[in-house]
Design an enzyme around this catalytic site. Sequence first.
Site, mmCIF file in Angstrom:
data_model
loop_
_atom_site.group_PDB
_atom_site.id
_atom_site.type_symbol
_atom_site.label_atom_id
_atom_site.label_comp_id
_atom_site.label_asym_id
_atom_site.label_seq_id
_atom_site.Cartn_x
_atom_site.Cartn_y
_atom_site.Cartn_z
ATOM 1 N N GLY A 1 -7.414 3.246 10.897
ATOM 2 C CA GLY A 1 -8.207 2.088 10.518
ATOM 3 C C GLY A 1 -8.338 1.857 9.038
ATOM 4 O O GLY A 1 -9.071 0.955 8.612
ATOM 5 N N THR A 2 -7.629 2.636 8.204
ATOM 6 C CA THR A 2 -7.750 2.429 6.759
ATOM 7 C C THR A 2 -7.205 1.067 6.346
ATOM 8 O O THR A 2 -7.799 0.382 5.506
ATOM 9 C CB THR A 2 -7.033 3.537 5.977
ATOM 10 O OG1 THR A 2 -5.679 3.635 6.424
ATOM 11 C CG2 THR A 2 -7.720 4.871 6.178
ATOM 12 N N GLY A 3 -6.077 0.664 6.940
ATOM 13 C CA GLY A 3 -5.512 -0.642 6.602
ATOM 14 C C GLY A 3 -6.405 -1.782 7.059
ATOM 15 O O GLY A 3 -6.584 -2.776 6.331
ATOM 16 N N CYS A 4 -6.982 -1.649 8.242
ATOM 17 C CA CYS A 4 -7.916 -2.661 8.745
ATOM 18 C C CYS A 4 -9.115 -2.777 7.811
ATOM 19 O O CYS A 4 -9.532 -3.882 7.422
ATOM 20 C CB CYS A 4 -8.416 -2.293 10.142
ATOM 21 S SG CYS A 4 -7.135 -2.054 11.381
ATOM 22 N N THR B 1 -7.411 10.238 10.523
ATOM 23 C CA THR B 1 -8.169 9.148 11.113
ATOM 24 C C THR B 1 -7.274 7.920 11.158
ATOM 25 O O THR B 1 -6.083 7.979 10.842
ATOM 26 C CB THR B 1 -9.468 8.896 10.330
ATOM 27 O OG1 THR B 1 -10.220 7.888 10.993
ATOM 28 C CG2 THR B 1 -9.176 8.459 8.903
ATOM 29 N N LYS C 1 0.838 -1.211 0.000
ATOM 30 C CA LYS C 1 0.000 0.000 0.000
ATOM 31 C C LYS C 1 0.867 1.253 0.000
ATOM 32 O O LYS C 1 1.765 1.393 0.826
ATOM 33 C CB LYS C 1 -0.917 -0.025 1.225
ATOM 34 C CG LYS C 1 -1.865 -1.220 1.241
ATOM 35 C CD LYS C 1 -2.646 -1.335 2.531
ATOM 36 C CE LYS C 1 -1.761 -1.655 3.715
ATOM 37 N NZ LYS C 1 -2.539 -1.978 4.936
#
Length: 272
Positions: free
Chosen positions: A214-217, A212, A180
């Site tokens: 949590g994008t990878g999650c 923010t 990514k």
Amino acid sequence: MKYNARQPPVALTIAGSDNSAGAGAQADLKTFTALGVYGLTAISCVVAEMPARVSAIQAVDPAIVAEQIRLSFEFFPVGAVKTGLLYSREIVEVVCNTLENARRPFLVVDPVMVASSGNMLLQPDAISLYKERLFPLAALVTPNLDEARTLLGHPVSNEAEMREAVEELAKKFGTAFLLKGGHLRGEAATDLLFYEGRIVEFSAPFVGGVRTHGTGCTYSAAIAAGAAKGLPLETAIGEAKRFVTRAIEEHFHWDHAGHSTAALNHLPKPDR
């Protein structure tokens, strides 16, 4: 896969619990639900955090982690699994033991090592087990650039280096890798998949100014959801990329008690 509303596809997340619900198992469950998949959880640790800070982490007893996974496979037709934060070597070990003894669904490994805030999340002695035991079980591994640097021992600073790195990772560990590139913060957020001997590019406009987490999650959970629905890998990644991009674009924001807090929107508007 034929869809039955009363018997939806099932995906399992093995991840930490995030009290802010922007990352971890909570983000995974929101993602599964938004994409029409029934989500199961095996909680590895409890994390007290906000997007800008990790305050405390408490590991779950490894035997309880293993039992959560075992019961999920016993009672549900798990079509895909994703791992998020596993925290300790002991937990990584029981996850590997349990998955090795289970029937093998599609496994997405998100090698969560460092929080968006910069806090270390994975204990250093656990990294070798990822390389030796967890990656060989995976159908796809989804590191960001910081995690790629940890796995390779050298930085990845631009798209040309990303192309070299994703091929090196895939060949080194013998499975598909999705590297990514959002941390490059260019005009586009470009991710590179090395799969079946070739590189495939997934790109979307970079959404700046959003603090923010949590994008990878969310991204890896969306890929697992696609796999649970029977989508081919490249199709699952493409749909997941669009989903996480919209979740960022349509993020929530609160100003409260002197704090400015943002969170992903896990129910973004459909593709236009």
